[in-house]
Design an enzyme around this catalytic site. Structure first.
Site, PDB file in Angstrom:
ATOM      1  N   TYR A  12      56.452  18.564  15.896  1.00 24.96           N
ATOM      2  CA  TYR A  12      56.622  20.004  15.726  1.00 24.96           C
ATOM      3  C   TYR A  12      55.686  20.392  14.587  1.00 24.96           C
ATOM      4  CZ  TYR A  12      61.249  20.144  18.120  1.00 24.96           C
ATOM      5  OH  TYR A  12      62.284  20.083  19.016  1.00 24.96           O
TER       6      TYR A  12
ATOM      7  N   THR B 189      56.072  18.953  21.591  1.00 28.03           N
ATOM      8  CA  THR B 189      57.133  19.711  22.272  1.00 28.03           C
ATOM      9  C   THR B 189      56.798  21.195  22.214  1.00 28.03           C
ATOM     10  OG1 THR B 189      58.709  18.015  21.633  1.00 28.03           O
ATOM     11  CG2 THR B 189      59.627  20.130  22.304  1.00 28.03           C
TER      12      THR B 189
ATOM     13  N   SER C 189      61.518  11.680  16.636  1.00 23.03           N
ATOM     14  CA  SER C 189      61.488  13.134  16.419  1.00 23.03           C
ATOM     15  C   SER C 189      60.898  13.467  15.053  1.00 23.03           C
ATOM     16  CB  SER C 189      62.920  13.674  16.493  1.00 23.03           C
ATOM     17  OG  SER C 189      62.983  14.982  15.974  1.00 23.03           O
TER      18      SER C 189
ATOM     19  N   LYS D 134      55.553  17.936  26.085  1.00 23.30           N
ATOM     20  CA  LYS D 134      56.979  17.878  26.471  1.00 23.30           C
ATOM     21  C   LYS D 134      57.547  19.291  26.517  1.00 23.30           C
ATOM     22  CE  LYS D 134      61.383  15.810  24.896  1.00 23.30           C
ATOM     23  NZ  LYS D 134      62.127  16.895  24.269  1.00 23.30           N
TER      24      LYS D 134
HETATM   25  C1  FMN Z   1      70.966  15.974  19.564  1.00 21.96           C
HETATM   26  C2  FMN Z   1      69.629  16.193  20.186  1.00 21.96           C
HETATM   27  C3  FMN Z   1      68.529  16.411  19.377  1.00 21.96           C
HETATM   28  C4  FMN Z   1      67.262  16.595  19.953  1.00 21.96           C
HETATM   29  N1  FMN Z   1      66.160  16.732  19.143  1.00 21.96           N
HETATM   30  C5  FMN Z   1      64.937  16.847  19.689  1.00 21.96           C
HETATM   31  C6  FMN Z   1      63.791  16.908  18.867  1.00 21.96           C
HETATM   32  O1  FMN Z   1      63.865  16.841  17.645  1.00 21.96           O
HETATM   33  N2  FMN Z   1      62.581  17.049  19.484  1.00 21.96           N
HETATM   34  C7  FMN Z   1      62.457  17.117  20.848  1.00 21.96           C
HETATM   35  O2  FMN Z   1      61.354  17.250  21.353  1.00 21.96           O
HETATM   36  N3  FMN Z   1      63.533  17.039  21.645  1.00 21.96           N
HETATM   37  C8  FMN Z   1      64.759  16.894  21.102  1.00 21.96           C
HETATM   38  N4  FMN Z   1      65.851  16.794  21.910  1.00 21.96           N
HETATM   39  C9  FMN Z   1      65.689  16.817  23.368  1.00 21.96           C
HETATM   40  C10 FMN Z   1      65.503  15.409  23.924  1.00 21.96           C
HETATM   41  O3  FMN Z   1      64.288  14.864  23.505  1.00 21.96           O
HETATM   42  C11 FMN Z   1      65.543  15.433  25.462  1.00 21.96           C
HETATM   43  O4  FMN Z   1      64.640  16.379  25.939  1.00 21.96           O
HETATM   44  C12 FMN Z   1      66.950  15.723  25.979  1.00 21.96           C
HETATM   45  O5  FMN Z   1      67.921  15.081  25.189  1.00 21.96           O
HETATM   46  C13 FMN Z   1      67.086  15.268  27.421  1.00 21.96           C
HETATM   47  O6  FMN Z   1      68.344  15.605  27.914  1.00 21.96           O
HETATM   48  P1  FMN Z   1      69.586  14.576  27.940  1.00 21.96           P
HETATM   49  O7  FMN Z   1      70.136  14.571  26.556  1.00 21.96           O
HETATM   50  O8  FMN Z   1      70.481  15.165  28.936  1.00 21.96           O
HETATM   51  O9  FMN Z   1      69.029  13.223  28.310  1.00 21.96           O
HETATM   52  C14 FMN Z   1      67.119  16.592  21.352  1.00 21.96           C
HETATM   53  C15 FMN Z   1      68.237  16.371  22.162  1.00 21.96           C
HETATM   54  C16 FMN Z   1      69.472  16.164  21.590  1.00 21.96           C
HETATM   55  C17 FMN Z   1      70.647  15.891  22.487  1.00 21.96           C
END
Ligand code: FMN
Length: 396
Positions: free
Chosen positions: A139, A165, A116, A263
């Site tokens: 980002y 994203t 990330s 994404k």
């Molecule tokens: C705590 C947390 C932080 C996240 N941070 C980002 C991020 O910085 N960038 C991003 O594209 N997605 C981020 N996501 C989304 C994840 O990449 C992913 O789309 C998501 O966790 C999928 O769902 P799941 O947790 O049910 O597997 C984050 C998800 C969580 C749970």
């Protein structure tokens, strides 16, 4: 076996859900809820997991499947598993090893890790830790100058793809974070922090790790030229100014030159646009229910997008994956591979790298067992004939 590995070994942790109470006990409430929670009423968050129950299996019995192949090809890489580790912001707050541990764990298992932008470890260290492919999630925080600098660093370090994203023009409102004083803890003065200190002081193990790790990390990979890494206190404001448009995506593609993954696609329209804009893959995703509450679950959006893309580019999916059976269902519905977010992050928060290793192992053994029970020899052989989908899904 060290203490952390013992804590997450069977019989304490048999499935991913078993990590949640362990994570809740190790990290402060604010960190746990940041990881566990979703936007607003958390309708999409719940639906992401629940929807897998709507799809049931059609096994082939009385066939011999001596060995199952989990191998999957993603962006030209041969992966040992059909799932990758999703970008998860603030991983270093969950455990000091954070992104480095997750990347090492993914590499050891033969799969890819996506780092990330909101990361506390330097991208060069994350790349060095992994023996597998590593992709960088972008980002536009800090503006184009900061993004250009991080893309150049990622290219030099050996990152193989950019994951852009597109579902975060502003941060979704995660109500638990407000109640837990996440903002005050990150950017408030001492008096604002005081009401929220008990939750931190009640987790002395985590607190000791956090202090020994240097306290609140900066965003090591968001560096505006001439300035240092972006402090965590400035993240929310920077995110609010970092909306990505299709025009930005073109600019990113020209600069990066390697594969770009989009994404956060939830409609056939955006999927076709991503194809037209030259994306190498898309991830059907609602950000784990953390952005716009009320959008469909990622699995429900998948069939419409798979038919819109017509095999022109890879379709990944993420959201709600907690078991190997979930991964198999997503692949039967046309995903080339999936991303797991919370499934490994609960492990990280519960026990650091040992927890991530265990989470991957649980999903791997789930997958082998599921293929054998289905009578299917490989991930590559999965298709719609192995599942029943509800009426209405077929037409989309
Ligand atoms: C705590 C947390 C932080 C996240 N941070 C980002 C991020 O910085 N960038 C991003 O594209 N997605 C981020 N996501 C989304 C994840 O990449 C992913 O789309 C998501 O966790 C999928 O769902 P799941 O947790 O049910 O597997 C984050 C998800 C969580 C749970």
């Amino acid at each position: 076996m060290n203490r952390a590995s013992r804590r997450v070994a069977s019989p304490h942790v048999v499935c991913i859900e078993d990590f949640r109470p362990l994570a809740r006990r190790r990290v402060p409430q604010s960190v746990f809820d940041y990881l566990d929670g979703g936007a607003e009423g958390e309708v999409t968050l719940r639906e992401n997991c629940r929807v897998f129950e709507d799809v049931t299996f059609r096994p082939r019995h009385a066939v011999v499947v001596p060995e199952c192949s989990l191998r999957t090809r993603v962006l030209g890489f041969d992966l040992s598993l059909p799932f990758m580790l999703a970008p998860v912001g603030y991983s270093r707050l969950m455990h000091p090893g954070g992104e480095v541990s997750a990347a090492r764990s993914a590499g050891k298992a033969g799969t890819a890790y996506i780092l990330s932008t909101i990361s506390g470890h330097k991208l060069e260290d994350v790349k060095a830790a992994s023996s597998g492919p590593v992709f960088y999630q972008l980002y536009l925080m800090g503006g184009r100058a900061a993004a250009e600098a991080s893309m150049e660093r990622a290219r030099v370090a050996g990152f193989s793809a950019l994951v852009v994203t597109i579902d975060t023009p502003v941060s979704g409102i995660r109500e638990r974070d407000f109640r837990n004083g996440m903002k005050e803890m990150i950017s408030g003065g001492l008096f604002e922090k005081i009401p929220f200190l008990p939750q931190v002081l009640s987790r002395p193990g985590w607190l000791a790790d956090f202090l020994l790790d240097g306290g609140m990390p900066s965003l090591e990979n968001v560096v505006v030229p001439g300035k240092g890494p972006l402090p965590l206190v400035d993240v929310a404001a920077a995110l609010a100014e970092s909306a990505i448009t299709w025009a930005d995506l073109r600019w990113i593609r020209e600069l990066w030159r390697g594969p770009v993954v989009v994404k956060g696609v939830l409609t056939a329209e955006d999927a076709r646009r991503a194809v037209d804009e030259g994306a190498a893959a898309i991830s059907v995703s609602n950000h784990g229910g953390r952005q716009l509450d009320g959008v469909p679950s990622a699995l429900r959006a998948l069939p419409e997008i798979v038919s819109a893309v017509k095999g022109q580019i890879e379709v990944w999916m993420d959201g709600g994956i907690r078991r190997g059976t979930d991964i198999v269902k997503a692949i039967c519905l046309g995903a080339n591979a999936v991303l797991c977010g919370r499934a490994y992050a609960y492990g990280l928060a519960a026990a650091g790298e040992a927890g991530v290793n265990r989470a991957i192992e649980i999903l791997r053994t789930d997958l082998e067992r599921t293929l054998k029970l289905l009578g299917c020899p490989s991930i590559a052989a999965l298709d719609r004939s192995y599942v029943n989908v509800p009426r209405g899904w077929e037409e989309s």
